[in-house]
Every structure is written in structure tokens, then in C-alpha cells.
Design a protein around this motif. Structure first.
Motif, mmCIF file in Angstrom:
data_model
loop_
_atom_site.group_PDB
_atom_site.id
_atom_site.type_symbol
_atom_site.label_atom_id
_atom_site.label_comp_id
_atom_site.label_asym_id
_atom_site.label_seq_id
_atom_site.Cartn_x
_atom_site.Cartn_y
_atom_site.Cartn_z
ATOM 1 N N ARG A 351 0.819 -1.206 0.000
ATOM 2 C CA ARG A 351 0.000 0.000 0.000
ATOM 3 C C ARG A 351 0.858 1.264 0.000
ATOM 4 O O ARG A 351 0.541 2.233 -0.672
ATOM 5 C CB ARG A 351 -0.946 -0.004 1.210
ATOM 6 C CG ARG A 351 -2.042 -1.050 1.093
ATOM 7 C CD ARG A 351 -2.888 -1.128 2.359
ATOM 8 N NE ARG A 351 -3.944 -2.106 2.167
ATOM 9 C CZ ARG A 351 -5.102 -1.849 1.569
ATOM 10 N NH1 ARG A 351 -5.348 -0.635 1.114
ATOM 11 N NH2 ARG A 351 -6.008 -2.793 1.415
ATOM 12 N N GLN A 352 1.927 1.239 0.774
ATOM 13 C CA GLN A 352 2.818 2.402 0.796
ATOM 14 C C GLN A 352 3.443 2.629 -0.582
ATOM 15 O O GLN A 352 3.542 3.764 -1.044
ATOM 16 C CB GLN A 352 3.912 2.203 1.841
ATOM 17 C CG GLN A 352 3.429 2.251 3.272
ATOM 18 C CD GLN A 352 4.575 2.284 4.247
ATOM 19 O OE1 GLN A 352 5.388 3.206 4.242
ATOM 20 N NE2 GLN A 352 4.659 1.272 5.095
ATOM 21 N N ASN A 353 3.855 1.547 -1.228
ATOM 22 C CA ASN A 353 4.467 1.690 -2.551
ATOM 23 C C ASN A 353 3.459 2.157 -3.587
ATOM 24 O O ASN A 353 3.794 2.939 -4.487
ATOM 25 C CB ASN A 353 5.093 0.363 -2.981
ATOM 26 C CG ASN A 353 6.325 0.010 -2.172
ATOM 27 O OD1 ASN A 353 6.809 0.830 -1.396
ATOM 28 N ND2 ASN A 353 6.818 -1.195 -2.331
ATOM 29 N N ALA A 354 2.219 1.657 -3.484
ATOM 30 C CA ALA A 354 1.171 2.101 -4.408
ATOM 31 C C ALA A 354 0.944 3.602 -4.250
ATOM 32 O O ALA A 354 0.824 4.345 -5.236
ATOM 33 C CB ALA A 354 -0.118 1.328 -4.151
ATOM 34 N N THR A 355 0.901 4.064 -3.001
ATOM 35 C CA THR A 355 0.723 5.489 -2.736
ATOM 36 C C THR A 355 1.880 6.304 -3.303
ATOM 37 O O THR A 355 1.689 7.353 -3.917
ATOM 38 C CB THR A 355 0.618 5.734 -1.215
ATOM 39 O OG1 THR A 355 -0.469 4.991 -0.700
ATOM 40 C CG2 THR A 355 0.415 7.215 -0.919
ATOM 41 N N ALA A 356 3.096 5.801 -3.138
ATOM 42 C CA ALA A 356 4.277 6.503 -3.640
ATOM 43 C C ALA A 356 4.249 6.646 -5.151
ATOM 44 O O ALA A 356 4.786 7.614 -5.702
ATOM 45 C CB ALA A 356 5.543 5.759 -3.212
#
Length: 391
Positions: A351-356
């Protein structure tokens, strides 16, 4: 869907999430503020939640970022554009001291080592010579970063075989079942080592060759990603069984001791990092439905600490956040809190990578799946999948 937020706003989200130490709370924060779709339209429910409920937090984050020294934002901007967020792997956070173990004696029947390990060679067979590709983590779609012939890690298995009661009056039956099992493993070229119920260590497939133990499986450390651990990792199996619906196997004290001295020897010989020692359940994947945990052996209860290793159940499951795999909720039911933490952390990282990247979780996952399919295609072209089974 509107244009994703600019670099500053994405940095603020990442900064705010990074301040939340507990992974469960961090995942809840990302879900609550961004949702599964990461829709940034302020008129949407998620958008309203983000811009109104989290306004104060975001203002604090933005203010902190604006007060950074000159040049910092330029570096931060490059980081967000460059690639996925990097997480540290257990057991690989600094200089690592490897065990000091050497061979004392070797003959056609057995080998002995300085830490007391004895390897029985009666069932040892050759297989296809090991050679495999490694991929730089986060840039798997750029092609392989090199080739290796020495093993990079260890996968721990259970044999899931018939188990007579472990009592003195069953000794003959235990030995008979163990011998039958070894013959079968030899025929199938399954595993490099098997530890029987008395703690005897048997070499099945030579270390220089691949063994059929982990198929399409996936693992990663701080630098590299490994796919098809039949070739990349050594397979070590414990003669025991996972109880149906529980995924908890028990090893005898003799087996735990044998695992410890065998692991020490293999790590010393091949300079294997503790971060690259994992269980079959942790590396297992099913490419058909893109789910991790196709096999449940050692999904929990592996004696990491007793074997002299860090508890790698706390490592974010690489299959989830590197290649976009999902998992069946039933996996949480049968594995308990230990492996579930790795699943949760893997989902959190995804999820963090998707947001980034300014993408929804679903869209980002599709991109990662394409990356995995590309790696598999390259391996099949180079005939690196010697036995095409689910890992």
C-alpha cells in the motif's frame, strides 16, 4: 480519477505513515485516508476523509517538509519518482558475522564438521547442475542482475510423511518409515537434506545441484530477489507432519539440534545471510491464482531462535509487495499470529508503494503481476524451471 497528488503531498502521506510504528495502525491509517482505490478526488468519500479528517496532520507534515534544509526536497522528489520504498530485512540490517565451521572428515559414507555435524551420504544423488539468475530488488523488470551457481539461501520444509508414534516401542517402525521416505526422496530428487526423527542428517541431492523442493517460489533480501528457489536455495526438510487445519509441526529436540548445526555449516560454507533463511510457507506461491501460501509447511512454529536465526516470520512477505500476490484469508486462520504478521507487513508495504507511485492498490498490483510473469517467461525461455510446479 483525477491527477494523483504532487510530490510534496505524496511525501507528506509517506512521512505521516512513517511516524506510525505499529504496522497494524499504519495499515489502518493508509486504508482510512487513502482507501483501497487511492482516489484523490476531493469530492469523493475518500477524498473528503483525507482532506478534512486528516487536514491538521497533513498541514503538520507539509510544514515539517517545507522546513527541511535546501536540497532535501529535491532528493525526496527523486526518491518518490525513482522506485518502490525500501524496507529492511530481518537479519540483514548491518554487518553480519557468519558461523565458523569447517569439514573435519569426508568419505563415501559420511562427512563430519567442526561443530559436531555428521552428514550421512548413503542416499546422496546428483541432479541438474545449479545455475540461476538473480534480480535487483525493486527493478526485476529491468532483467537479471547476474547469475550464480552457489546457493543463496535455505528453505525449511516438513516431509508431511507417515508418522508412527515417537516412543521406544515404535523404534523399528520409525526407522522403517524413515528409510522408505529417504528412498522416495532420492527417487524424486526432493530436498538437499532430510533430518530424520532421531536427528540424523541425510544428504539427498548434492549441494552443487538443484532439487525439486520449492518450484516457482519467491524470496528477497535487501539487495536481490530470487524466483524459483529449486535452484537458488537449498531445501532442508524435517521428518515431521503439519496437522491438517493447523499448519503447526513439531520437531524433536534432536532434530532442532541437527537443524542448528546443519544451518551453521551451510551458512559458513556459502556465506548465506540469516535474512535468506525462510520456511516453505513463507516462500510458496501459486501463479494460477496469484496467491502466496500454496504450501502450509512451517507456516508457523518453526524454531527460528533455537536454530540460531532471527525470527523471519516478521519479514514482510516478499511475494505480496514485490510481485503483487494476494493471500486467502484461510491462511491467516491456519498460521496464527507469527506468519500473519509477515502477511500484514507485506500488505502494508504494498500500500505504501502504491501510494508513492500515485496508483490504486489494484492498479499497482497488476503492474507487479506483469513483472512476475515477465521473470517467469525469461526463466522458461532459459530452461531455468527444471520442474514446473507450484512453489
Amino acid at each position: 480519477m483525477r491527477k494523483p497528488p504532487n510530490v510534496l503531498l505524496r511525501a507528506a502521506v509517506g512521512w505521516q505513515a512513517g511516524r506510525i510504528a505499529d504496522p497494524i495502525d499504519r495499515l489502518r491509517f493508509l486504508r482510512h485516508t487513502l482507501g483501497d482505490r487511492c482516489v484523490w478526488d476531493p469530492r469523493s468519500e475518500v477524498g473528503r476523509a483525507f482532506f478534512h479528517r486528516r487536514r491538521a496532520s497533513m498541514l503538520v507534515a507539509l510544514s515539517a517538509l517545507l522546513l527541511l534544509p535546501a536540497g532535501t526536497m529535491t532528493s525526496a522528489s527523486r526518491l518518490w519518482k525513482r522506485g518502490p520504498i525500501v524496507v529492511a530485512q530481518a537479519g540483514n540490517t548491518g554487518p553480519e558475522t557468519l558461523p565458523n565451521v569447517w569439514q573435519v572428515e569426508s568419505n563415501a559414507g559420511f562427512e563430519t564438521y567442526s561443530n559436531g555435524l555428521r552428514i550421512e551420504r548413503r542416499y546422496e544423488v546428483a541432479n541438474e547442475t545449479r545455475k540461476y539468475r538473480i534480480y535487483r530488488r525493486g527493478f526485476e523488470d529491468a532483467g537479471p542482475a547476474g547469475e550464480r551457481t552457489d546457493p543463496s539461501g535455505i528453505v525449511f520444509h516438513t516431509t508431511e510423511s507417515n508418522q508412527p508414534e515417537f516412543t521406544e516401542n515404535k523404534t523399528k517402525a520409525i526407522r522403517r518409515v524413515g528409510a522408505t521416505l529417504l528412498s522416495y526422496l532420492q527417487q524424486e530428487h526432493a530436498y538437499h537434506y532430510m533430518v530424520d526423527r532421531f536427528g540424523n542428517v541425510w544428504r539427498v541431492v548434492r549441494e552443487s545441484d538443484s532439487a525439486n523442493h520449492s518450484g516457482y517460489s519467491v524470496w528477497a533480501d535487501n539487495k536481490f530477489t530470487y524466483v524459483n528457489l529449486n535452484r537458488a536455495f537449498l531445501g532442508v526438510s524435517v521428518e515431521t507432519v503439519t496437522q491438517p487445519g493447523e499448519a503447526k509441526a513439531q520437531a524433536t529436540p534432536a532434530q532442532i539440534h541437527a537443524l542448528r548445526v546443519l544451518t551453521e555449516m551451510l551458512r559458513a560454507k556459502y556465506k548465506i545471510s540469516a535474512a535468506d533463511c525462510a520456511t516453505h510457507a513463507q516462500v510458496s506461491v501459486n501463479p494460477d491464482n496469484m496467491q502466496v501460501g500454496y504450501h502450509y509447511d512451517w507456516a508457523s512454529n518453526f524454531p527460528y531462535v533455537a536454530v540460531g536465526l532471527p525470527d523471519n516470520y516478521s519479514v514482510p512477505a516478499p511475494g505480496l509487495w514485490i510481485f503483487g500476490f494476494t493471500y486467502d484469508p484461510a491462511l491467516v486462520e491456519v498460521t496464527g499470529q507469527a506468519f500473519w504478521r509477515g502477511l500484514l507487513l507485506g500488505e502494508d508495504q504494498l500500500r505504501q508503494n502504491a501510494t508513492a507511485h500515485g496508483l490504486s492498490v489494484a492498479a499497482y498490483r497488476k503492474e507487479l503481476e506483469k513483472r512476475y510473469r515477465q521473470v517467469l517467461s525469461e526463466m522458461k525461455t532459459k530452461a531455468e524451471l527444471s520442474k514446473e510446479n507450484k512453489g
